[in-house]
Design an enzyme around this catalytic site. Sequence first.
Site, short mmCIF file in Angstrom:
data_model
loop_
_atom_site.label_atom_id
_atom_site.label_comp_id
_atom_site.label_asym_id
_atom_site.label_seq_id
_atom_site.Cartn_x
_atom_site.Cartn_y
_atom_site.Cartn_z
CG HIS A 182 -0.27 0.12 2.54
ND1 HIS A 182 -0.07 -0.97 3.34
CD2 HIS A 182 0.23 1.17 3.22
CE1 HIS A 182 0.52 -0.60 4.45
NE2 HIS A 182 0.74 0.70 4.40
CD GLU A 213 4.49 -0.25 7.19
OE1 GLU A 213 4.16 -0.70 8.29
OE2 GLU A 213 3.69 0.32 6.41
CG HIS A 220 4.43 4.29 4.77
ND1 HIS A 220 3.82 4.80 5.88
CD2 HIS A 220 3.84 3.08 4.56
CE1 HIS A 220 2.90 3.95 6.33
NE2 HIS A 220 2.89 2.90 5.54
CD GLU A 270 -2.00 3.15 6.31
OE1 GLU A 270 -1.87 3.68 7.42
OE2 GLU A 270 -1.17 2.34 5.83
#
Length: 150
Positions: free
Chosen positions: A5, A127, A84, A66
């Site tokens: 994501h 991430e 991110h 997200e």
Amino acid sequence: MRYLHTMLRVRNLDAALKFYQDALGLKEVRRTDNDKAKFTLVFLCAAEDVELLKRLPANRGAPLVELTYNWDEEKYGEDRYFGHLAYEVDDIYATCAHLMKLGITINRPPRDGQMAFVRSPDLHSIELLQRGDAKAPAEPWTSMPNVGHW
């Protein structure tokens, strides 16, 4: 490695959802309200990806956007509204060790055996999430401090 994501911070969740859902046609597939930390996460996907998501683990569906809404007002500046990119990796420790050998700083080490953050040369946050269950906490990761921002 599998793309998961992209996280975007939003100031007004209702306005953001009107844009992403009503205007762009994305579908809400998951929502998390965290009373303790005072934030809401809303995960959206393209309509064509809804069936794909049903076949994937509930917390690791992809590809998603997200939206992160922090309940207390925060001043991010334009450069911090992008949050991110997230990728799932087979071995979080091996991935981080490989990145360190290449001279990449592990900004948020995988102390929990589950999650780490690094930054690109242009300072975009990446991430890294362990595929499946978290690995058992292990050194040098357990005692490694955070470095900079992520």
